[in-house]
Design a protein around this motif. Structure first.
Motif, PDB file in Angstrom:
ATOM      1  N   GLN A 116       0.839  -1.204   0.000  1.00 56.37           N
ATOM      2  CA  GLN A 116       0.000   0.000   0.000  1.00 56.37           C
ATOM      3  C   GLN A 116       0.871   1.250   0.000  1.00 56.37           C
ATOM      4  N   GLY A 117       1.896   1.279   0.834  1.00 57.50           N
ATOM      5  CA  GLY A 117       2.798   2.425   0.878  1.00 57.50           C
ATOM      6  C   GLY A 117       3.545   2.622  -0.432  1.00 57.50           C
ATOM      7  N   GLU A 118       3.992   1.528  -1.018  1.00 56.67           N
ATOM      8  CA  GLU A 118       4.710   1.590  -2.299  1.00 56.67           C
ATOM      9  C   GLU A 118       3.809   2.146  -3.406  1.00 56.67           C
ATOM     10  N   LEU A 119       2.557   1.667  -3.448  1.00 51.03           N
ATOM     11  CA  LEU A 119       1.628   2.146  -4.477  1.00 51.03           C
ATOM     12  C   LEU A 119       1.274   3.613  -4.263  1.00 51.03           C
ATOM     13  N   GLU A 120       1.089   4.031  -3.016  1.00 53.15           N
ATOM     14  CA  GLU A 120       0.806   5.442  -2.740  1.00 53.15           C
ATOM     15  C   GLU A 120       1.962   6.325  -3.191  1.00 53.15           C
ATOM     16  N   GLN A 121       3.173   5.869  -2.953  1.00 51.04           N
ATOM     17  CA  GLN A 121       4.345   6.639  -3.372  1.00 51.04           C
ATOM     18  C   GLN A 121       4.421   6.732  -4.897  1.00 51.04           C
ATOM     19  N   GLU A 122       4.158   5.624  -5.590  1.00 46.65           N
ATOM     20  CA  GLU A 122       4.210   5.633  -7.052  1.00 46.65           C
ATOM     21  C   GLU A 122       3.095   6.474  -7.662  1.00 46.65           C
ATOM     22  N   LEU A 123       1.920   6.505  -7.023  1.00 49.30           N
ATOM     23  CA  LEU A 123       0.775   7.245  -7.565  1.00 49.30           C
ATOM     24  C   LEU A 123       0.839   8.738  -7.279  1.00 49.30           C
ATOM     25  N   ARG A 124       1.756   9.198  -6.439  1.00 53.14           N
ATOM     26  CA  ARG A 124       1.845  10.626  -6.115  1.00 53.14           C
ATOM     27  C   ARG A 124       2.168  11.484  -7.331  1.00 53.14           C
ATOM     28  N   GLN A 125       2.767  10.895  -8.358  1.00 47.78           N
ATOM     29  CA  GLN A 125       3.058  11.664  -9.565  1.00 47.78           C
ATOM     30  C   GLN A 125       1.809  11.894 -10.415  1.00 47.78           C
ATOM     31  N   PHE A 126       0.714  11.155 -10.120  1.00 49.51           N
ATOM     32  CA  PHE A 126      -0.523  11.298 -10.879  1.00 49.51           C
ATOM     33  C   PHE A 126      -1.691  11.824 -10.037  1.00 49.51           C
ATOM     34  N   VAL A 127      -1.698  11.523  -8.735  1.00 48.64           N
ATOM     35  CA  VAL A 127      -2.792  11.896  -7.832  1.00 48.64           C
ATOM     36  C   VAL A 127      -2.184  12.682  -6.667  1.00 48.64           C
ATOM     37  N   ALA A 128      -2.875  13.767  -6.233  1.00 46.56           N
ATOM     38  CA  ALA A 128      -2.331  14.637  -5.188  1.00 46.56           C
ATOM     39  C   ALA A 128      -2.063  13.887  -3.885  1.00 46.56           C
ATOM     40  N   GLN A 129      -3.066  13.265  -3.291  1.00 45.71           N
ATOM     41  CA  GLN A 129      -2.892  12.517  -2.047  1.00 45.71           C
ATOM     42  C   GLN A 129      -3.571  11.156  -2.190  1.00 45.71           C
ATOM     43  N   PRO A 130      -2.898  10.209  -2.806  1.00 40.63           N
ATOM     44  CA  PRO A 130      -3.542   8.911  -3.033  1.00 40.63           C
ATOM     45  C   PRO A 130      -3.691   8.110  -1.742  1.00 40.63           C
ATOM     46  N   ARG A 131      -4.820   7.464  -1.593  1.00 38.71           N
ATOM     47  CA  ARG A 131      -5.083   6.529  -0.494  1.00 38.71           C
ATOM     48  C   ARG A 131      -5.377   5.188  -1.123  1.00 38.71           C
ATOM     49  N   VAL A 132      -4.520   4.222  -0.876  1.00 33.48           N
ATOM     50  CA  VAL A 132      -4.613   2.908  -1.506  1.00 33.48           C
ATOM     51  C   VAL A 132      -4.967   1.857  -0.470  1.00 33.48           C
ATOM     52  N   THR A 133      -5.873   0.971  -0.848  1.00 30.23           N
ATOM     53  CA  THR A 133      -6.234  -0.181  -0.026  1.00 30.23           C
ATOM     54  C   THR A 133      -5.988  -1.434  -0.849  1.00 30.23           C
TER      55      THR A 133
END
Length: 129
Positions: free
Chosen positions: A81-98
């Motif tokens: 979840q942390g890895e995906l949130e970090q990768e998605l920060r370049q596309f989404v402002a504050q991503p929350r992944v489950t």
């Protein structure tokens, strides 16, 4: 006789039911490490087009929309979840992944070879006289 068979079948179901339930029970996310071939349900809050199911490939990576080749095998659910949130920060402002571990992906379909193509089984079918 029929009553005895019914009772026997009922008892066998009662004995094997806990075993079947134990195999289906979800794993604890604190200790569960993601495996190759495992299916993961990944949800990004407020971004349904980025959410979906991903299967961990033999090289240990998963692919999602906008993300190709994120390493997942060997990580815990929280680490992924942390890895995906970090990768998605370049596309989404504050991503929350489950992430949910759904189970193992379905194995590839296998064909059935007819017995006629296996001549070594023919003596078992018809006794030689």
């Amino acid at each position: 006789m029929l009553r005895r068979r019914c009772m026997s079948a009922l008892l066998s179901c009662m004995i094997f039911l806990p075993v079947c339930q134990a195999q289906v029970a979800p794993a604890k996310s604190e200790t569960h490490r993601i495996l190759n071939g495992e299916a993961l349900d990944i949800r990004v809050l407020g971004e349904p087009e980025l959410s979906g199911t991903a299967v961990v490939q033999p090289d240990g990576r998963i692919t999602l929309p906008l993300l190709n080749g994120v390493h997942a095998a060997g990580l815990t659910i929280e680490q992924l979840q942390g890895e995906l949130e970090q990768e998605l920060r370049q596309f989404v402002a504050q991503p929350r992944v489950t992430v949910f571990a759904v189970g193992m992906a379905e194995p590839p379909q296998m064909g059935i070879v007819p017995d006629a193509l296996r001549p070594w089984l023919l003596p078992d079918l018809w006794p030689i006289r």
